[in-house]
Design a protein around this motif. Sequence first.
Motif, PDB file in Angstrom:
ATOM      1  N   GLU A 153    -110.217  -8.030 -28.776  1.00  0.00           N
ATOM      2  CA  GLU A 153    -111.038  -7.589 -27.497  1.00  0.00           C
ATOM      3  C   GLU A 153    -112.000  -7.249 -26.749  1.00  0.00           C
ATOM      4  O   GLU A 153    -112.538  -7.251 -26.464  1.00  0.00           O
ATOM      5  CB  GLU A 153    -109.378  -8.547 -26.534  1.00  0.00           C
ATOM      6  N   ALA A 154    -111.075  -5.826 -27.174  1.00  0.00           N
ATOM      7  CA  ALA A 154    -112.529  -4.990 -26.606  1.00  0.00           C
ATOM      8  C   ALA A 154    -113.401  -4.908 -26.868  1.00  0.00           C
ATOM      9  O   ALA A 154    -114.764  -5.026 -26.214  1.00  0.00           O
ATOM     10  CB  ALA A 154    -111.233  -3.445 -26.343  1.00  0.00           C
ATOM     11  N   LYS A 155    -113.557  -5.420 -28.530  1.00  0.00           N
ATOM     12  CA  LYS A 155    -115.137  -5.325 -29.652  1.00  0.00           C
ATOM     13  C   LYS A 155    -115.989  -6.403 -28.690  1.00  0.00           C
ATOM     14  O   LYS A 155    -116.698  -6.441 -28.781  1.00  0.00           O
ATOM     15  CB  LYS A 155    -114.564  -5.823 -30.583  1.00  0.00           C
ATOM     16  N   ILE A 156    -114.754  -7.781 -27.953  1.00  0.00           N
ATOM     17  CA  ILE A 156    -115.529  -8.613 -27.939  1.00  0.00           C
ATOM     18  C   ILE A 156    -116.389  -8.855 -25.763  1.00  0.00           C
ATOM     19  O   ILE A 156    -117.981  -9.034 -26.418  1.00  0.00           O
ATOM     20  CB  ILE A 156    -114.883  -9.783 -27.985  1.00  0.00           C
ATOM     21  N   ILE A 157    -115.131  -8.316 -25.705  1.00  0.00           N
ATOM     22  CA  ILE A 157    -116.397  -8.022 -23.831  1.00  0.00           C
ATOM     23  C   ILE A 157    -117.592  -7.059 -24.453  1.00  0.00           C
ATOM     24  O   ILE A 157    -118.457  -6.619 -23.942  1.00  0.00           O
ATOM     25  CB  ILE A 157    -114.830  -7.468 -23.452  1.00  0.00           C
ATOM     26  N   ALA A 158    -117.324  -5.601 -25.370  1.00  0.00           N
ATOM     27  CA  ALA A 158    -118.607  -4.859 -25.920  1.00  0.00           C
ATOM     28  C   ALA A 158    -120.097  -5.892 -25.829  1.00  0.00           C
ATOM     29  O   ALA A 158    -120.989  -5.720 -25.796  1.00  0.00           O
ATOM     30  CB  ALA A 158    -118.469  -3.626 -26.553  1.00  0.00           C
ATOM     31  N   THR A 159    -118.862  -6.557 -26.632  1.00  0.00           N
ATOM     32  CA  THR A 159    -120.911  -7.534 -27.923  1.00  0.00           C
ATOM     33  C   THR A 159    -121.191  -8.501 -26.267  1.00  0.00           C
ATOM     34  O   THR A 159    -122.572  -8.405 -25.963  1.00  0.00           O
ATOM     35  CB  THR A 159    -119.836  -8.097 -29.242  1.00  0.00           C
ATOM     36  N   ARG A 187    -113.243 -17.480 -24.538  1.00  0.00           N
ATOM     37  CA  ARG A 187    -113.541 -17.382 -22.956  1.00  0.00           C
ATOM     38  C   ARG A 187    -112.034 -17.044 -22.508  1.00  0.00           C
ATOM     39  O   ARG A 187    -112.346 -16.395 -21.066  1.00  0.00           O
ATOM     40  CB  ARG A 187    -113.382 -19.257 -22.957  1.00  0.00           C
ATOM     41  N   GLN A 188    -111.064 -17.211 -23.424  1.00  0.00           N
ATOM     42  CA  GLN A 188    -110.150 -16.798 -22.778  1.00  0.00           C
ATOM     43  C   GLN A 188    -109.788 -14.818 -22.853  1.00  0.00           C
ATOM     44  O   GLN A 188    -109.425 -14.621 -21.759  1.00  0.00           O
ATOM     45  CB  GLN A 188    -108.635 -17.123 -23.039  1.00  0.00           C
ATOM     46  N   THR A 189    -110.888 -14.621 -23.803  1.00  0.00           N
ATOM     47  CA  THR A 189    -110.992 -13.281 -23.875  1.00  0.00           C
ATOM     48  C   THR A 189    -110.898 -12.907 -22.060  1.00  0.00           C
ATOM     49  O   THR A 189    -111.288 -11.963 -21.710  1.00  0.00           O
ATOM     50  CB  THR A 189    -111.503 -12.518 -24.731  1.00  0.00           C
ATOM     51  N   LEU A 190    -113.025 -13.529 -21.992  1.00  0.00           N
ATOM     52  CA  LEU A 190    -113.245 -13.183 -21.331  1.00  0.00           C
ATOM     53  C   LEU A 190    -113.155 -12.943 -19.702  1.00  0.00           C
ATOM     54  O   LEU A 190    -113.454 -13.103 -18.791  1.00  0.00           O
ATOM     55  CB  LEU A 190    -115.147 -13.607 -21.115  1.00  0.00           C
ATOM     56  N   LYS A 191    -112.143 -13.629 -19.732  1.00  0.00           N
ATOM     57  CA  LYS A 191    -111.753 -14.724 -18.326  1.00  0.00           C
ATOM     58  C   LYS A 191    -110.755 -13.658 -17.532  1.00  0.00           C
ATOM     59  O   LYS A 191    -110.976 -13.514 -16.888  1.00  0.00           O
ATOM     60  CB  LYS A 191    -111.182 -16.070 -18.108  1.00  0.00           C
TER      61      LYS A 191
END
Length: 147
Positions: A98-104, A140-144
Amino acid sequence: MQKKYIVRLNDQERRTLDAIVKKFSGSSQKVRRAQILLAADADDLAWTDAAIAEAYRCRTKTVENIRQRFVEFGFEQTLQGKKRAEPARPKCLSGQEEAKIIATRLGKPPAGYANWSLRLLAEKVVELGICDSVSHETVRQTLKKIA
């Protein structure tokens, strides 16, 4: 009509329900179940299902279900509700993923794109090898969570 499930509370159960109702302890569902069980007790108040439903603003079917649950499963399970055996669905992503997705997402989008779309981000996450597969809805759920 003859009731199929008759609620008969013993003194200990009645005291427990009285304490829950007076203190409003527990969830609102628990308090409502306690109120319905007290009103449905054949040895005490013995209200009709329609009167209970009107007094506690629920359907008569709810009252019938609580009576049935009491007779079939007992006092504790009726009051507490049925416990789930396991979580509904395990998480798709770990915290690191999740952290890597947010960083991307916080980085610049690829050339030719002004912004990240959810589908584009999902494709990039798989391309970078962060995870094997991920849907745009999971992204989407991760970024939300951070918004």
